[in-house]
Design an enzyme around this catalytic site. Structure first.
Site, short mmCIF file in Angstrom:
data_model
loop_
_atom_site.label_atom_id
_atom_site.label_comp_id
_atom_site.label_asym_id
_atom_site.label_seq_id
_atom_site.Cartn_x
_atom_site.Cartn_y
_atom_site.Cartn_z
CG ASN A 188 -0.22 -0.09 2.51
OD1 ASN A 188 0.51 0.84 2.87
ND2 ASN A 188 -0.38 -1.19 3.23
CG ASP B 299 -7.32 -4.84 6.48
OD1 ASP B 299 -6.96 -4.77 7.67
OD2 ASP B 299 -7.72 -3.85 5.83
CE LYS C 102 8.49 -13.18 -13.40
NZ LYS C 102 9.44 -12.65 -14.37
CE LYS D 158 -10.58 1.69 11.80
NZ LYS D 158 -9.87 2.11 10.60
O1 C5P Z 1 -8.57 -1.89 11.25
P1 C5P Z 1 -7.84 -0.71 10.70
O2 C5P Z 1 -6.77 -1.14 9.73
O3 C5P Z 1 -8.68 0.34 10.10
O4 C5P Z 1 -7.14 -0.07 11.98
C1 C5P Z 1 -6.01 0.69 11.90
C2 C5P Z 1 -5.18 0.51 13.14
O5 C5P Z 1 -5.04 -0.87 13.45
C3 C5P Z 1 -3.77 1.01 12.96
O6 C5P Z 1 -3.31 1.43 14.23
C4 C5P Z 1 -3.03 -0.24 12.48
O7 C5P Z 1 -1.63 -0.15 12.74
C5 C5P Z 1 -3.71 -1.32 13.27
N1 C5P Z 1 -3.78 -2.61 12.58
C6 C5P Z 1 -3.06 -3.70 13.05
N2 C5P Z 1 -3.15 -4.91 12.44
C7 C5P Z 1 -3.95 -5.08 11.36
C8 C5P Z 1 -4.71 -4.01 10.87
C9 C5P Z 1 -4.60 -2.78 11.50
O8 C5P Z 1 -2.31 -3.54 14.01
N3 C5P Z 1 -4.03 -6.28 10.77
#
Ligand code: C5P
Length: 402
Positions: A216, A285, A295, A345
């Site tokens: 990203n 995610d 590859k 959140k």
């Molecule tokens: O769930 P979301 O990605 O929107 O939340 C963002 C927060 O959660 C950020 O602090 C990010 O570093 C943390 N995060 C995490 N592990 C993940 C997804 C997000 O620690 N798998």
């Protein structure tokens, strides 16, 4: 400008690292500091007072009896120069000069002004040693360094590496940018003194095959700024970073990882020792469940590969759920309804504070407006550099710790 309004005396003694101090003085002024340079006779063998005058924009003090030819107004430059300054930095600082500081000798202007500086309220004295490795390792020097540390003098470095004399080892003066970062850190309030802070930063990278992957647009700037700000505030900082070419902030332990799972494992390895956990990383995610060991080939006419995904662990939520775990702070980059989504959140992840911002505005940018959301409500910090925001976030974390 990180040193706006600061008045500094830069004392130079006789070492070849004096050439690096020319650059340092420029950078100090770029950061807003007013700089007076004081040079010993030996320092002038390496760099001229004319050079230092041009760079500092001020007359250079070279002896007890005057300033660049003119007699000082009071004929007491060793007193005048150390009053009303925010700090004195001696760079380069030779073994001989450290010995003089350790024993209170005052046989030239620079040693006299160091001895004449006020202790209450203190005029801080910092030194950046620069010498041959054998001179540094000599027990006499090590005794003197321990003595001046005991007297409250801050010793910056030295670094290890190749030396101008052709030998190699400890004794190299820190680079100008390192001295600058240390000096800026010196002036920050020590709101997190001795606290252990664990931070995730940057993007993650989820492989599709050995050469391709999903990532990203996170630059890592906010996480790296937060690691720097926490260290400036006196914390012991460990940063688990996804792929980022940003330089590691001074004094921060950095653990490089690629994937979300590697980041999770690294965090779990350190979290038991942390007082604070800050999840700044933009963690993927999902990861590719059917990543290929070889590859993937683009065969004419064949269908594109069908990627399947599975969920990555939520690192922040996992840390927040640990009984007796650290104070947890999360970040939320939202594309709409920023505050409402971030409040939801905070509740969902069970963290003390969420730092929210507009995703499109913040990614890869140098600046951001942020909202600090905690049980007390929402506080908006107007657009500023990520380092300035990071310092505010660190102050807020310190208040949460109480
Ligand atoms: O769930 P979301 O990605 O929107 O939340 C963002 C927060 O959660 C950020 O602090 C990010 O570093 C943390 N995060 C995490 N592990 C993940 C997804 C997000 O620690 N798998």
């Amino acid at each position: 400008m990180n040193l706006q309004g600061k008045r500094l005396v830069i004392g130079m003694t006789g070492g070849i690292a004096a050439y690096k101090v020319c650059e340092l003085v420029r950078r100090l002024r770029d950061e807003g500091a007013a700089v007076r340079v004081v040079m010993t006779g030996s320092a002038q063998e390496f760099v001229t007072p004319t050079t230092m005058q041009a760079l500092s924009g001020e007359p250079v003090a070279t002896d007890q009896w005057g300033v660049q030819g003119a007699r000082a107004a009071s004929a007491m430059p060793h007193i005048d120069l150390s009053r009303d300054v925010d700090a004195i930095l001696i760079a380069p600082c030779t073994a001989n000069f450290i010995a003089k500081l350790a024993h209170g000798l005052a046989d030239d202007l620079l040693s006299a002004l160091a001895l004449a500086r006020r202790l209450t309220p203190p005029c801080p004295l910092l030194v950046a040693p620069a010498m041959n490795v054998e001179m540094w390792n000599n027990p006499a020097t090590q005794r003197n360094v321990a003595t001046i540390r005991g007297d409250g003098i801050e010793v910056l470095g030295p670094a290890s590496g190749s030396q101008a004399c052709g030998e190699s080892g400890a004794g190299r003066m820190l680079e100008p940018h390192e001295l600058l970062e240390d000096l800026i850190a010196f002036f920050q309030p020590k709101a997190l003194a001795e606290r252990r802070v664990l931070i995730t930063a940057g993007p993650t990278f989820e492989p599709i095959d050995p050469v391709r992957g999903i990532t990203n647009l996170s630059s890592g700037k906010m996480g790296f700024a937060l690691a720097r700000a926490a260290r400036e505030a006196g914390a012991k900082v460990t940063m688990v970073a996804g792929p980022s070419s940003l330089p590691t902030p001074r004094g921060v332990r950095r653990i490089d990882v690629l994937t979300a799972r590697e980041m999770y494992d690294a965090v779990m390895g350190y979290v038991n020792r942390a007082d604070v956990f800050v999840g700044v990383a933009a963690v993927a995610d999902w990861r590719v469940a059917n990543a290929s060991a070889q590859k993937l080939k683009k065969n004419a006419g064949a269908a594109p590969p069908a990627l399947q995904f599975e969920a990555n662990p939520d690192i922040l939520a996992a840390v927040a759920a640990m009984p007796g775990g650290p104070l947890c702070v999360g970040f939320a980059a939202e594309s709409e309804n920023v505050i409402a989504h971030a409040q939801a959140k905070r509740a969902a992840k069970g963290v003390a504070m969420i730092v929210a911002n507009q995703a499109q505005e913040v990614l890869a940018s140098e600046e951001a407006e942020v909202h600090l959301i905690d049980a007390a409500g929402v506080r908006t910090l107007p657009r500023a550099s990520k380092l300035e925001q990071a310092r505010e976030i660190v102050a807020a974390i310190a208040r949460h710790l109480g």
